[in-house]
Design an enzyme around this catalytic site. Structure first.
Site, mmCIF file in Angstrom:
data_model
loop_
_atom_site.group_PDB
_atom_site.id
_atom_site.type_symbol
_atom_site.label_atom_id
_atom_site.label_comp_id
_atom_site.label_asym_id
_atom_site.label_seq_id
_atom_site.Cartn_x
_atom_site.Cartn_y
_atom_site.Cartn_z
ATOM 1 N N SER A 153 0.866 -1.183 0.000
ATOM 2 C CA SER A 153 0.000 0.000 0.000
ATOM 3 C C SER A 153 0.902 1.232 0.000
ATOM 4 O O SER A 153 2.105 1.132 0.272
ATOM 5 C CB SER A 153 -0.847 -0.027 1.272
ATOM 6 N N TYR A 166 -2.917 -0.782 10.048
ATOM 7 C CA TYR A 166 -2.823 -1.033 8.610
ATOM 8 C C TYR A 166 -1.409 -0.715 8.103
ATOM 9 O O TYR A 166 -0.811 -1.504 7.362
ATOM 10 C CB TYR A 166 -3.875 -0.178 7.893
HETATM 11 P P1 NDP Z 1 -11.839 -5.067 -1.302
HETATM 12 O O1 NDP Z 1 -12.476 -4.824 0.028
HETATM 13 O O2 NDP Z 1 -12.616 -4.864 -2.539
HETATM 14 O O3 NDP Z 1 -11.180 -6.514 -1.352
HETATM 15 C C1 NDP Z 1 -10.653 -7.151 -0.220
HETATM 16 C C2 NDP Z 1 -10.627 -8.626 -0.512
HETATM 17 O O4 NDP Z 1 -10.018 -9.310 0.566
HETATM 18 C C3 NDP Z 1 -12.023 -9.197 -0.668
HETATM 19 O O5 NDP Z 1 -12.016 -10.010 -1.812
HETATM 20 C C4 NDP Z 1 -12.221 -10.017 0.586
HETATM 21 O O6 NDP Z 1 -13.004 -11.176 0.337
HETATM 22 C C5 NDP Z 1 -10.804 -10.425 0.921
HETATM 23 N N1 NDP Z 1 -10.624 -10.711 2.343
HETATM 24 C C6 NDP Z 1 -10.654 -9.837 3.366
HETATM 25 N N2 NDP Z 1 -10.456 -10.468 4.524
HETATM 26 C C7 NDP Z 1 -10.260 -11.780 4.225
HETATM 27 C C8 NDP Z 1 -9.997 -12.937 4.995
HETATM 28 N N3 NDP Z 1 -9.868 -12.879 6.327
HETATM 29 N N4 NDP Z 1 -9.835 -14.124 4.362
HETATM 30 C C9 NDP Z 1 -9.950 -14.193 3.034
HETATM 31 N N5 NDP Z 1 -10.212 -13.133 2.236
HETATM 32 C C10 NDP Z 1 -10.366 -11.932 2.834
HETATM 33 O O7 NDP Z 1 -10.555 -4.106 -1.280
HETATM 34 P P2 NDP Z 1 -9.397 -3.802 -2.318
HETATM 35 O O8 NDP Z 1 -9.578 -4.525 -3.586
HETATM 36 O O9 NDP Z 1 -9.243 -2.348 -2.322
HETATM 37 O O10 NDP Z 1 -8.138 -4.391 -1.508
HETATM 38 C C11 NDP Z 1 -7.359 -5.456 -1.959
HETATM 39 C C12 NDP Z 1 -5.968 -5.305 -1.380
HETATM 40 O O11 NDP Z 1 -5.388 -4.102 -1.861
HETATM 41 C C13 NDP Z 1 -5.925 -5.213 0.144
HETATM 42 O O12 NDP Z 1 -4.786 -5.911 0.624
HETATM 43 C C14 NDP Z 1 -5.762 -3.728 0.389
HETATM 44 O O13 NDP Z 1 -5.148 -3.449 1.611
HETATM 45 C C15 NDP Z 1 -4.890 -3.338 -0.789
HETATM 46 N N6 NDP Z 1 -4.876 -1.938 -1.130
HETATM 47 C C16 NDP Z 1 -6.022 -1.282 -1.529
HETATM 48 C C17 NDP Z 1 -5.950 0.058 -1.875
HETATM 49 C C18 NDP Z 1 -7.133 0.824 -2.355
HETATM 50 O O14 NDP Z 1 -7.024 2.048 -2.516
HETATM 51 N N7 NDP Z 1 -8.278 0.202 -2.612
HETATM 52 C C19 NDP Z 1 -4.704 0.806 -1.805
HETATM 53 C C20 NDP Z 1 -3.587 0.022 -1.369
HETATM 54 C C21 NDP Z 1 -3.683 -1.287 -1.045
HETATM 55 P P3 NDP Z 1 -14.469 -11.368 0.987
HETATM 56 O O15 NDP Z 1 -15.260 -10.162 0.609
HETATM 57 O O16 NDP Z 1 -14.967 -12.632 0.375
HETATM 58 O O17 NDP Z 1 -14.235 -11.473 2.437
#
Ligand code: NDP
Length: 264
Positions: A153, A166
């Site tokens: 991130s 985070y």
């Molecule tokens: P979303 O909330 O759209 O996606 C998060 C994903 O993680 C979902 O598919 C969710 O699945 C899964 N997830 C969360 N907790 C668990 C768990 N305990 N076990 C299995 N799966 C899990 O967010 P983003 O697409 O934005 O985020 C994806 C990654 O990118 C993250 O690591 C985030 O920190 C990182 N990121 C995002 C940024 C942004 O601006 N959006 C910037 C920088 C980094 P489900 O819904 O099925 O639980």
């Protein structure tokens, strides 16, 4: 197809015959990466907690002509990470590429973060990345090498008042990336991190609603002049999953429209 002294640009990005698993691949950035991997020819296992989201993502990838399936995953549990790898190998016969993308954020001032909040964020973002990597390692070795792509991130680089857990987790992801790259280079496993900037997903939709002016501030600070989109992650996923990146390991690559280099 571009040919240059035995160097075939199409082939080095080709993921035909490769098998990828994408944690959190059922939406947002993970699905953006899964689309890219699919379009480059990989079979993709979508791993997430929500069965309906998993099924919808698989249907979308199949619509692109890709081989895809899903498995329910809870990244904080070692047994679930191992079961994810076993299910992938049972379904597709091998594992070549692991994308550690599952992540959460809990936005609070540090003095208000409970131990439960802290553990939820660290366990998901950092421990989950470790557990999935450890579970995948024997299968990546069996495949003769492989690729791990971790999602950091901007908070791997910067701090902010409302992201103590985070930022700690995402800083840790970068250091874990370097340690795994160092340990597993001998096994022909390359481990790299991608550091997305502000991307329009479910994760940031709340932040934009909660933090007044955030949307405009991000646009103003980003040289590209816009928020990122999950589709922006397809290309880097293919690069880091393919032979094109065989001598790239231990890096943390910003994917941020220039957000992290804006000096003034
Ligand atoms: P979303 O909330 O759209 O996606 C998060 C994903 O993680 C979902 O598919 C969710 O699945 C899964 N997830 C969360 N907790 C668990 C768990 N305990 N076990 C299995 N799966 C899990 O967010 P983003 O697409 O934005 O985020 C994806 C990654 O990118 C993250 O690591 C985030 O920190 C990182 N990121 C995002 C940024 C942004 O601006 N959006 C910037 C920088 C980094 P489900 O819904 O099925 O639980």
């Amino acid at each position: 197809m571009v040919q240059r002294e035995g160097f075939n640009v199409t082939d080095i990005f080709d993921l035909g015959g490769r098998v990828a698993v994408v944690t959190g691949g059922n939406g947002g950035i993970g699905l953006g990466m899964a689309r890219g991997l699919s379009q480059a020819g990989a079979a993709v296992m979508v791993a997430g907690r929500d069965r309906d989201k998993n099924a919808a993502a698989v249907a979308e990838l199949a619509g692109l002509g890709a081989e895809a399936d899903s498995v329910v995953l809870e990244v904080t549990e070692a047994a679930s990470c191992q079961a994810m790898v076993a299910a992938t190998v049972a379904r597709f016969g091998r594992l070549d590429i692991l994308v550690n993308n599952a992540g959460i954020n809990i936005r609070k001032q540090p003095e208000d973060i409970t131990l439960e909040d802290w553990r939820a964020v660290i366990d998901t973002n950092l421990t989950g990345t470790f557990l999935c990597s450890q579970a995948a390692y024997p299968e990546l070795c069996r495949a003769g090498g492989g690729k791990i792509i971790n999602i950091g991130s901007m908070m791997s680089i910067f701090g902010a008042s409302f992201v103590a857990a985070y930022a700690a987790s995402k800083g840790g992801v970068v250091q874990l990336t370097k340690a795994l790259a160092t340990a597993w280079g001998k096994d022909r496993i390359q481990v790299n991190a991608v550091l997305p900037g502000w991307i329009d997903t479910e994760l940031t939709r709340n932040a934009r609603a909660q933090i007044e002016g955030l949307h405009q501030r991000v646009e103003a600070r980003t040289p590209a002049g816009r928020w990122g989109d999950p589709a922006d992650h397809a290309g880097i996923a293919v690069f880091l999953a393919s032979r094109a990146s065989d001598f790239v390991t231990g890096t943390a690559i910003p994917l941020d429209g220039g957000y992290s280099v804006q000096g003034g």
